[in-house]
Scaffold this motif. Structure first.
Motif, mmCIF file in Angstrom:
data_model
loop_
_atom_site.group_PDB
_atom_site.id
_atom_site.type_symbol
_atom_site.label_atom_id
_atom_site.label_comp_id
_atom_site.label_asym_id
_atom_site.label_seq_id
_atom_site.Cartn_x
_atom_site.Cartn_y
_atom_site.Cartn_z
ATOM 1 N N ILE A 200 0.866 -1.183 0.000
ATOM 2 C CA ILE A 200 0.000 0.000 0.000
ATOM 3 C C ILE A 200 0.900 1.229 0.000
ATOM 4 N N ARG A 201 0.639 2.102 -0.946
ATOM 5 C CA ARG A 201 1.423 3.324 -1.034
ATOM 6 C C ARG A 201 0.578 4.545 -0.662
ATOM 7 N N LEU A 202 1.250 5.524 -0.143
ATOM 8 C CA LEU A 202 0.607 6.802 0.125
ATOM 9 C C LEU A 202 0.430 7.516 -1.207
ATOM 10 N N LYS A 203 -0.742 8.118 -1.412
ATOM 11 C CA LYS A 203 -0.937 8.904 -2.623
ATOM 12 C C LYS A 203 -0.464 10.320 -2.314
ATOM 13 N N SER A 204 0.801 10.550 -2.588
ATOM 14 C CA SER A 204 1.382 11.847 -2.212
ATOM 15 C C SER A 204 0.733 12.985 -2.979
ATOM 16 N N LYS A 205 0.564 14.099 -2.298
ATOM 17 C CA LYS A 205 0.002 15.279 -2.954
ATOM 18 C C LYS A 205 1.044 15.979 -3.810
ATOM 19 N N GLY A 206 2.272 15.470 -3.761
ATOM 20 C CA GLY A 206 3.340 16.086 -4.550
ATOM 21 C C GLY A 206 3.803 17.377 -3.920
ATOM 22 N N ASN A 207 4.785 17.985 -4.534
ATOM 23 C CA ASN A 207 5.302 19.217 -3.930
ATOM 24 C C ASN A 207 5.319 20.376 -4.916
ATOM 25 N N GLN A 208 4.481 20.249 -5.960
ATOM 26 C CA GLN A 208 4.442 21.349 -6.918
ATOM 27 C C GLN A 208 3.315 22.309 -6.573
ATOM 28 N N GLY A 212 6.081 26.943 -7.784
ATOM 29 C CA GLY A 212 7.191 25.998 -7.814
ATOM 30 C C GLY A 212 7.128 25.017 -6.663
ATOM 31 N N VAL A 213 8.297 24.581 -6.245
ATOM 32 C CA VAL A 213 8.362 23.548 -5.210
ATOM 33 C C VAL A 213 7.879 24.084 -3.862
ATOM 34 N N VAL A 214 7.039 23.294 -3.221
ATOM 35 C CA VAL A 214 6.537 23.660 -1.906
ATOM 36 C C VAL A 214 7.479 23.127 -0.830
ATOM 37 N N TYR A 215 7.800 23.943 0.136
ATOM 38 C CA TYR A 215 8.687 23.529 1.231
ATOM 39 C C TYR A 215 7.908 23.308 2.511
ATOM 40 N N ILE A 216 8.417 22.366 3.304
ATOM 41 C CA ILE A 216 7.843 22.197 4.635
ATOM 42 C C ILE A 216 8.781 22.884 5.622
#
Length: 560
Positions: A200-208, A212-216
């Motif tokens: 089972i994989r996490l459906k990542s929301k991505g980082n775009q 541009g790239v979203v940072y945490i």
RNA sequence: GGUCCUAUGGUCAAGCGGUUAAGACACCGCCCUUUCACGGCGGUAACCCGGGUUCGAUUCCCGGUAGGAUCACCA
């Protein structure tokens, strides 16, 4: 796609919900009041090293130093992270608990800690928490936030090779995730019916994001603000075996067990984005993170710093300190000095205070990896041993000998004798500090035992063989065991003068031509005869402990 | 290689815009001393480099360099 239906297809046997577990494991009383809850989460490989101890120390201090509003302290518990069955080693949990206990670190609860159920309740072994994790995974699937993936090892390898060739980031994300993300219910059903293994994989929301790239951003207690690109990988949360990966287990366990502070090594920093996304997907609040620095060592070959390695560096293993006979308290104080930069200062100001009185803070922790320094450990050890009463030290030494030097152990059973030896020069205003660790101590005092007595050194060159014999002969003739120290030394002076040596070392230094040598050289001859070496504590004191018979016998032996 | 972390003597480290840049370990010298140890006194030794910002940067910003971490159905 009906995600609820999918979830039911994947986890038909799971009937509990996340809410059920929330109710089963409610917020802790003390955590609600502000106490710190920490945990140690080792994998049961049976190898517990200095790094583990280092981290465990932070956990333990943080928890036990904190207090809830009503005064109840925080909780430090042991959770066994055995999600990888290949790593399990028999008896490892006991090893972990005992090793840490040796260094004075004890758990309030957790695996092997005597809860009603031997395994602990709630289960503190991740391998026993399968249904719990699956309930949360099921929820994620039903919300369309996770999905089954049937990629085979070969397919994975192909994707990887393709990515490497194109110099892309490896892993399952974006277009590489599409195929399994978009499987229909029927396809999944057919795959399962065909017995195909899946994860089972996490459906990542991505980082775009739009810009541009979203940072945490995470506020690490040790490092301060840490920011990095958000996760975009469809990471595996449940392995084909139905067991979760570390990432998922961490999120669920630390939430359900109500951990407030997660202390772990720096090597976890890079997976923080995964954990943050997981917490978010589950609608849970992440804990406070404390990423500790890695213990380093200077590599003999390259001259560079490097992580202490299990294979190359014996001093990484806690067994090393037990074998050498370091006192646990010394190791503890050493660790504390590299852990908190103001500890050393505090110790100097409060030499006799209990270690628990030191206020340990994460602010004073260094985020760069410290180099392991044996010299420093030894220095600290000298001070630590000095504070331990001689009879306790005797017990410690005997215990060590029984385990690591069994042949010598029977000799050390004479505790009165051993205690006297260890006490030499300790109760003075300026006590001796030459005891470091058991192995070294034993070598240091070995001449007290005939079985280990050997002449290790030659007489000084200022004294010729005839003089040496004469010195010993006269010494033996005039020896009176009941002499006090000044009477005893007076006799040495007489011998010194009679044979043409300087009674005052300074005279010899000033007029080397007028004397053969000084009283220092004469004394050294006696030292070597009685102790076998030229360096030792006070001769008179040693002779009193040794006893008249041994002293006479050793000198007679040399005169022949 | 991507990403992240870090950067003060040999080591651990104070410092948080103006200091003669603390202290501890190690090392060296002297003193004390019958040796050693202890102790005392003293000494050698450091802000990675380059740009900014500023009256002034070890300290703040950017870039480089170096070291470390990490990129698994391991934790």
């Amino acid at each position: 796609m009906d995600y609820n239906k999918l979830a039911e297809l994947l986890f038909p046997q799971i009937d509990k919900t996340p809410e059920d577990y929330e109710a089963m494991f409610p917020q802790r009383q003390n955590a609600a009041g502000g106490a710190v809850i920490t945990r140690l989460g080792p994998s049961p490989t049976g190898f517990i090293h200095l790094g583990n101890l280092y981290g465990a120390f932070v956990d333990e201090r943080l928890a036990h130093q904190s207090k809830a509003a009503d005064g109840t302290p925080g909780t430090f518990y042991l959770r066994i992270e055995d999600t990888d069955d290949k790593r399990y080693v028999e008896g490892a949990v006991d090893t972990i608990i005992n090793s840490l206990k040796f260094f004075g670190i004890t758990f309030d609860e957790g695996a092997g800690c005597g809860q009603p159920d031997a395994d602990g309740e709630p289960p503190y072994y991740q391998s026993k928490r399968g249904p719990i994790y699956q309930a949360f995974v099921k929820r994620l699937v039903s919300q369309g936030k996770a999905y089954p993936c049937f990629l085979t090892e070969e397919e994975l390898a192909d994707i990887r090779a393709q990515q490497e060739a194109a110099k892309e980031t490896t892993g399952i994300y974006g277009k590489y995730a599409e195929k399994n993300r978009s499987l229909t219910y029927e396809e999944v059903e057919a795959n399962i019916a065909a017995g195909k293994p899946y994860v089972i994989r996490l459906k990542s929301k991505g980082n775009q994001g739009p810009d541009g790239v979203v940072y945490i951003h995470v506020n690490d207690e040790i490092r301060g603000d840490v920011s990095m690109p958000a996760n975009d990988q469809d990471v595996i949360i449940l392995k084909a075996s139905g067991i979760p990966t570390y990432h998922f287990a961490h999120v669920i366990d630390d939430h359900l067990m109500r951990t407030t502070h997660v202390v772990r090594g720096e090597e976890w920093l890079m997976s923080l984005p995964i954990h943050i996304e997981l917490f978010e997907a589950l609608g849970l609040e992440p804990p406070i993170y404390c990423h500790t620095a890695v213990l380093m060592k200077l590599d003999d070959e390259t001259g560079n710093k490097r992580k202490l390695s299990k294979r190359k560096d014996p001093e990484l293993s806690l067994d090393y300190y037990r074998q050498e006979g370091y006192h646990p308290q010394a190791v503890k104080e050493y660790l504390l000095t590299i852990l908190n930069s103001n500890f050393e200062e505090w110790r100097m100001a409060n030499p006799d205070a209990d270690i628990d009185e030191f206020e340990f803070t994460t602010e004073k922790m260094n985020s760069a990896g410290a180099l392991f320094d044996l010299n420093k450990l030894n220095d600290i050890s000298k001070d630590v041993l000095l504070k331990i009463p001689a009879d306790e030290l005797a017990d410690f030494l005997l215990e060590w000998a029984r385990e690591f030097k069994p042949k010598a152990a029977p000799l050390l059973e004479d505790k009165e004798y051993l205690t006297k030896i260890l006490n030499i020069g300790r109760d003075d205003a300026k006590p001796r500090k030459d005891l470091i660790y058991a192995k070294q101590i034993f070598d240091f005092i070995s001449y007290f035992y005939d079985e280990y007595f050997v002449i290790e050194e030659r007489i000084p060159e200022q004294v010729c063989d005839e003089d040496a014999k004469e010195i010993l002969k006269r010494y033996l003739d005039t020896y009176d065991h009941s002499d006090d120290q000044s009477q005893w030394f007076e006799k040495i002076r007489t011998i010194t003068a009679d044979l043409g040596y300087a009674v005052k070392p300074k005279d010899y230094k000033k007029h080397p031509d007028e004397y053969k040598g000084s009283v220092a050289h004469v004394s050294t001859v006696i030292r070597i005869a009685v102790m076998g070496r030229s360096q030792s504590p006070d001769v008179w004191t040693i002779q009193q402990i040794l006893g008249e018979d041994k002293v006479r016998a050793r000198i007679s032996e040399l005169i022949g």
